[in-house]
Design a protein around this motif. Structure first.
Motif, PDB file in Angstrom:
ATOM      1  N   PRO A  35       0.813  -1.225   0.000  1.00 44.74           N
ATOM      2  CA  PRO A  35       0.000   0.000   0.000  1.00 44.74           C
ATOM      3  C   PRO A  35       0.842   1.270   0.000  1.00 44.74           C
ATOM      4  N   ARG A  36       1.962   1.252   0.715  1.00 40.10           N
ATOM      5  CA  ARG A  36       2.806   2.450   0.738  1.00 40.10           C
ATOM      6  C   ARG A  36       3.456   2.671  -0.627  1.00 40.10           C
ATOM      7  N   LEU A  37       3.953   1.609  -1.240  1.00 37.87           N
ATOM      8  CA  LEU A  37       4.605   1.732  -2.544  1.00 37.87           C
ATOM      9  C   LEU A  37       3.653   2.291  -3.594  1.00 37.87           C
ATOM     10  N   LEU A  38       2.384   1.857  -3.539  1.00 40.52           N
ATOM     11  CA  LEU A  38       1.433   2.219  -4.587  1.00 40.52           C
ATOM     12  C   LEU A  38       0.648   3.496  -4.286  1.00 40.52           C
ATOM     13  N   GLY A  39       1.072   4.261  -3.278  1.00 42.04           N
ATOM     14  CA  GLY A  39       0.508   5.590  -3.079  1.00 42.04           C
ATOM     15  C   GLY A  39      -0.565   5.723  -2.031  1.00 42.04           C
ATOM     16  N   GLY A  40      -0.722   4.720  -1.170  1.00 42.15           N
ATOM     17  CA  GLY A  40      -1.717   4.828  -0.118  1.00 42.15           C
ATOM     18  C   GLY A  40      -1.324   5.830   0.950  1.00 42.15           C
ATOM     19  N   ALA A  41      -2.312   6.426   1.588  1.00 45.80           N
ATOM     20  CA  ALA A  41      -2.060   7.378   2.675  1.00 45.80           C
ATOM     21  C   ALA A  41      -2.565   6.850   4.010  1.00 45.80           C
ATOM     22  N   ALA A  42      -3.659   6.071   3.974  1.00 46.16           N
ATOM     23  CA  ALA A  42      -4.276   5.648   5.244  1.00 46.16           C
ATOM     24  C   ALA A  42      -5.114   4.398   5.041  1.00 46.16           C
ATOM     25  N   VAL A  43      -5.301   3.687   6.137  1.00 39.92           N
ATOM     26  CA  VAL A  43      -6.275   2.597   6.198  1.00 39.92           C
ATOM     27  C   VAL A  43      -7.207   2.925   7.356  1.00 39.92           C
ATOM     28  N   ILE A  44      -8.502   2.986   7.055  1.00 42.39           N
ATOM     29  CA  ILE A  44      -9.514   3.272   8.068  1.00 42.39           C
ATOM     30  C   ILE A  44     -10.347   2.010   8.246  1.00 42.39           C
ATOM     31  N   ALA A  45     -10.393   1.483   9.448  1.00 46.04           N
ATOM     32  CA  ALA A  45     -11.073   0.211   9.672  1.00 46.04           C
ATOM     33  C   ALA A  45     -11.956   0.277  10.909  1.00 46.04           C
ATOM     34  N   ARG A  46     -12.854  -0.693  10.997  1.00 43.68           N
ATOM     35  CA  ARG A  46     -13.626  -0.824  12.238  1.00 43.68           C
ATOM     36  C   ARG A  46     -12.698  -1.178  13.396  1.00 43.68           C
ATOM     37  N   SER A  47     -11.741  -2.071  13.133  1.00 45.97           N
ATOM     38  CA  SER A  47     -10.712  -2.414  14.117  1.00 45.97           C
ATOM     39  C   SER A  47      -9.569  -3.099  13.379  1.00 45.97           C
ATOM     40  N   PHE A  48      -8.390  -3.126  14.032  1.00 48.97           N
ATOM     41  CA  PHE A  48      -7.195  -3.702  13.423  1.00 48.97           C
ATOM     42  C   PHE A  48      -6.693  -4.899  14.218  1.00 48.97           C
ATOM     43  N   ALA A  49      -6.076  -5.824  13.509  1.00 48.84           N
ATOM     44  CA  ALA A  49      -5.219  -6.800  14.167  1.00 48.84           C
ATOM     45  C   ALA A  49      -3.952  -6.062  14.581  1.00 48.84           C
ATOM     46  N   ARG A  50      -3.495  -6.344  15.790  1.00 46.94           N
ATOM     47  CA  ARG A  50      -2.426  -5.525  16.398  1.00 46.94           C
ATOM     48  C   ARG A  50      -1.154  -5.443  15.557  1.00 46.94           C
ATOM     49  N   ILE A  51      -0.661  -6.579  15.070  1.00 52.03           N
ATOM     50  CA  ILE A  51       0.624  -6.568  14.366  1.00 52.03           C
ATOM     51  C   ILE A  51       0.514  -5.816  13.046  1.00 52.03           C
TER      52      ILE A  51
ATOM     53  N   LEU B 237      -6.205   4.152  11.182  1.00 53.36           N
ATOM     54  CA  LEU B 237      -7.261   4.872  11.893  1.00 53.36           C
ATOM     55  C   LEU B 237      -8.489   3.980  12.041  1.00 53.36           C
ATOM     56  N   THR B 238      -9.246   4.188  13.099  1.00 49.23           N
ATOM     57  CA  THR B 238     -10.464   3.408  13.320  1.00 49.23           C
ATOM     58  C   THR B 238     -11.671   4.321  13.492  1.00 49.23           C
ATOM     59  N   PHE B 239     -12.814   3.834  13.027  1.00 51.05           N
ATOM     60  CA  PHE B 239     -14.062   4.581  13.189  1.00 51.05           C
ATOM     61  C   PHE B 239     -14.402   4.680  14.675  1.00 51.05           C
TER      62      PHE B 239
END
Length: 269
Positions: free
Chosen positions: A178-194, A207-209
């Motif tokens: 995602p970083r290589l291809l120009g992403g800025a952020a991931v917004i999710a309901r929740s994340f896996a920690r790692i 970021l999370t809602f």
């Protein structure tokens, strides 16, 4: 039959009722009769001054690619970003960055990144690994090709994820691509920690809602703005402006778990 049995001193009884003791193993020789193999057939000692070494990789290599550091954040807010993909349901690191035959490219990030989100389910179409190019209107495009087109047109983009986004093994390519291809952020309901940590390490905003139901407010042709980033601080929500295609907009507060040190990772890229 007893945990107190000592095999060095105590006796056992065999099937015929005879008493016997176990024979302890003989001491192993300190040195094998045959010498160890040298193990140096493929070893080349590094030079005293490694800084003078030029690493050369063939330009047409299918296996290796020299990487350069990511650029630092320019201090500007992320505005008018298309949604690259909104994933539905379980989105593991293997959905984000599949393995299998792709592993032959793991040293060539650009080629490896052609598998980005190939296994993820698109919440808007229920299709796997494809989406709509909101800049051209084309549909059924692979997610990596969408990302590359947005990047070529100077547009950063955002991924929207469901619960426990990034579950699974710590596959760094799931954050590197995602970083290589120009992403800025991931917004999710929740994340896996790692995976959340891996995104941070690549200078991406994880970021999370604030309310999980805000996930449902994101539409396919929305534009996402993340504003006030220069004032981003531990425990302080990030303001997200959703601009809908019908001219309406909504403002959300997004949570994050960045520490002061991790914010430096973001700032330095």
């Amino acid at each position: 039959g007893k945990l107190s049995f000592n095999p060095l001193t105590d006796s056992l009884t065999d099937a015929d009722g005879k008493s016997f003791k176990l024979t302890p193993p003989k001491p192993a020789p300190e040195v094998p009769e045959q010498p160890f193999a040298s193990g140096r057939t493929a070893y080349i000692a590094p030079p005293a001054n490694g800084g003078q070494v030029e690493i050369r990789v063939a330009p047409d290599s299918q296996r290796l690619q020299i990487m350069t550091p990511w650029p630092a954040w320019d201090g500007c807010d992320f505005l008018d970003m298309p949604v690259l993909m909104k994933t539905r349901g379980k989105t593991t690191t293997d959905h984000i960055s599949p393995a299998g035959p792709w592993l032959r490219f793991r040293g060539h990030l650009d080629k490896f990144s052609d598998n980005l989100l190939m296994g993820a389910t698109n919440a808007f179409t229920q299709e796997t690994g494809s989406g709509k190019n909101v800049l051209t209107g084309e549909t059924g495009q692979t997610i990596s090709s969408l990302a590359r087109d947005y990047q070529a047109k100077g547009s950063k983009w955002v991924i929207v994820g469901d619960d426990n986004y990034g579950e699974g093994s710590s596959r760094e390519h799931a954050a590197l691509s995602p970083r290589l291809l120009g992403g800025a952020a991931v917004i999710a309901r929740s994340f896996a920690r790692i995976h959340e940590s891996n995104l941070k390490k690549q200078g991406l905003l994880a970021l999370t809602f604030q309310s999980p139901d805000d996930y449902d407010k994101i539409r396919e042709d929305d534009r996402i703005g993340l504003v006030g980033l220069v004032r981003m601080a531990p425990g302080k929500p990030v303001t997200c402006i959703i601009s809908h295609a019908d001219g309406t907009s909504e403002t959300l507060a997004l949570q994050h778990s960045f520490s002061a040190l991790q914010l430096e990772w973001f700032q330095r890229g």
